[in-house]
Design a protein around this motif. Sequence first.
Motif, PDB file in Angstrom:
ATOM      1  N   ARG A  74      42.961  44.695  29.260  1.00 18.40           N
ATOM      2  CA  ARG A  74      43.706  45.160  30.434  1.00 18.40           C
ATOM      3  C   ARG A  74      43.697  44.070  31.502  1.00 18.40           C
ATOM      4  NH1 ARG A  74      45.527  49.891  32.536  1.00 18.40           N
ATOM      5  NH2 ARG A  74      45.617  50.071  34.802  1.00 18.40           N
ATOM      6  N   ALA A  75      44.863  43.684  31.964  1.00 14.78           N
ATOM      7  CA  ALA A  75      44.970  42.618  32.954  1.00 14.78           C
ATOM      8  C   ALA A  75      44.236  42.987  34.237  1.00 14.78           C
ATOM      9  CB  ALA A  75      46.435  42.328  33.265  1.00 14.78           C
ATOM     10  N   GLN A  76      43.505  42.017  34.785  1.00 14.25           N
ATOM     11  CA  GLN A  76      42.770  42.223  36.030  1.00 14.25           C
ATOM     12  C   GLN A  76      43.054  41.066  36.978  1.00 14.25           C
ATOM     13  OE1 GLN A  76      41.264  44.968  36.651  1.00 14.25           O
ATOM     14  NE2 GLN A  76      41.058  45.848  34.588  1.00 14.25           N
ATOM     15  N   THR A  77      43.203  41.373  38.266  1.00 13.57           N
ATOM     16  CA  THR A  77      43.467  40.331  39.257  1.00 13.57           C
ATOM     17  C   THR A  77      42.423  40.288  40.373  1.00 13.57           C
ATOM     18  OG1 THR A  77      44.893  41.840  40.494  1.00 13.57           O
ATOM     19  CG2 THR A  77      45.967  40.409  38.878  1.00 13.57           C
ATOM     20  N   ALA A  78      41.611  41.326  40.509  1.00  7.28           N
ATOM     21  CA  ALA A  78      40.638  41.375  41.602  1.00  7.28           C
ATOM     22  C   ALA A  78      39.462  40.444  41.315  1.00  7.28           C
ATOM     23  CB  ALA A  78      40.127  42.803  41.801  1.00  7.28           C
ATOM     24  N   TYR A  79      39.103  39.615  42.288  1.00  6.57           N
ATOM     25  CA  TYR A  79      37.986  38.692  42.133  1.00  6.57           C
ATOM     26  C   TYR A  79      36.689  39.441  41.818  1.00  6.57           C
ATOM     27  CZ  TYR A  79      40.895  35.172  44.596  1.00  6.57           C
ATOM     28  OH  TYR A  79      41.880  34.305  44.973  1.00  6.57           O
ATOM     29  N   ASN A  80      36.527  40.614  42.427  1.00  5.58           N
ATOM     30  CA  ASN A  80      35.247  41.321  42.324  1.00  5.58           C
ATOM     31  C   ASN A  80      35.247  42.400  41.241  1.00  5.58           C
ATOM     32  OD1 ASN A  80      37.000  43.115  43.688  1.00  5.58           O
ATOM     33  ND2 ASN A  80      35.263  44.203  44.557  1.00  5.58           N
ATOM     34  N   HIS A  81      36.195  42.361  40.318  1.00  4.17           N
ATOM     35  CA  HIS A  81      36.232  43.377  39.257  1.00  4.17           C
ATOM     36  C   HIS A  81      34.887  43.386  38.529  1.00  4.17           C
ATOM     37  CE1 HIS A  81      37.915  45.972  36.151  1.00  4.17           C
ATOM     38  NE2 HIS A  81      37.269  45.214  35.287  1.00  4.17           N
ATOM     39  N   PRO A  82      34.218  44.546  38.443  1.00  6.79           N
ATOM     40  CA  PRO A  82      32.869  44.596  37.849  1.00  6.79           C
ATOM     41  C   PRO A  82      32.908  44.440  36.326  1.00  6.79           C
ATOM     42  CG  PRO A  82      33.600  46.798  38.432  1.00  6.79           C
ATOM     43  CD  PRO A  82      34.653  45.858  38.955  1.00  6.79           C
ATOM     44  N   LEU A  83      31.948  43.698  35.803  1.00  9.53           N
ATOM     45  CA  LEU A  83      31.812  43.503  34.367  1.00  9.53           C
ATOM     46  C   LEU A  83      30.500  44.116  33.895  1.00  9.53           C
ATOM     47  CD1 LEU A  83      32.890  39.745  34.046  1.00  9.53           C
ATOM     48  CD2 LEU A  83      34.303  41.775  33.672  1.00  9.53           C
ATOM     49  N   THR A  84      30.522  44.664  32.677  1.00 14.41           N
ATOM     50  CA  THR A  84      29.311  45.231  32.085  1.00 14.41           C
ATOM     51  C   THR A  84      29.120  44.642  30.690  1.00 14.41           C
ATOM     52  OG1 THR A  84      30.591  47.115  31.228  1.00 14.41           O
ATOM     53  CG2 THR A  84      29.516  47.397  33.368  1.00 14.41           C
TER      54      THR A  84
END
Length: 324
Positions: A74-84
Amino acid sequence: MKRDPRPKNQTTGHSRNKPAAKTGQAGKTAPKARTYPVAQEGELLAFLLEHVTGSGRNAIKAMLARGQVSVDGRAQTAYNHPLTPGQTVTVSKERIDDAPPFMGLAILHEDEHLIVIRKEAGLLSIAARHEENEITAYNQLMEHVKRAHPKNRIFVVHRLDRDTSGVMMFAKSEEVQQALQTAWRESVEERVYTALVEGIVRKPEGTVSSWLKESKTLRMYSSPYAGDGQHAVTHYKVLQSGNGFSLLEVRLETGRKNQIRVHMQDIGHPIVGDKKYGARSSAIGRLGLHARVLAFLHPVTGERLRFRTDIPKPFLKVFQEGNG
């Protein structure tokens, strides 16, 4: 701007995993996308800076803005998108099909309640009636949230002038919009701008206070009479001077329309490129005003959020020898 003399289909940069093509391998090309497994919790931009080799910070930010990064497809553009741990980050050479083609903005923060962006100079925050067909930050972000669900919407909290760059935010619900606007002065702890102005500002720091009114031609001005209009207070500090220009840090105590632009004209140092308010110079080809810092208390979680951006390079270039 110099053009790259190489053919358009020739790739640049370095590849750690794939050697240069040799005889008998002419038909092979570099992969169109690379995948990176996530081993620990973190944020997307920090992860990319650590794992994507051969690309600088600005190049990686541009990849995010262009929609070339996805998390679990899924495309993401937010710098702070959380990763797990267990997720997969993919970096593509081309825009991912479901990614919003942002123009003139990048998402700095996004959660279920609000979006914080960095807007470039030249992009409208939101269109007026006579500008309805123009691309704006508002309609791009509206398109962005509707990709998750057709009923999603965004709401304007505050605005930046078309030619002002920097940090601004939008709400994702009317309730959050109202909460932010109602308690704006209590919630917003910092609003710091960088202003490039004409002339050498002699006082190292100062405060401008006036009552602002709007003329019939939609031009703001300081009334000579106390209490006549909206009270506006601007604090400034000189960061650098030379070559006929001064770079100021400007802090807003109030947030009135065109407040900084009017107050800089009032002290005899209009903002570079601001012909509407008395400027004679267009040394940087844009308005010399940038919303550098925005810090506020999250209206739902109560968390303190602070976003700081770099001073635009053209603002600094005028102080170099031979410029100005």
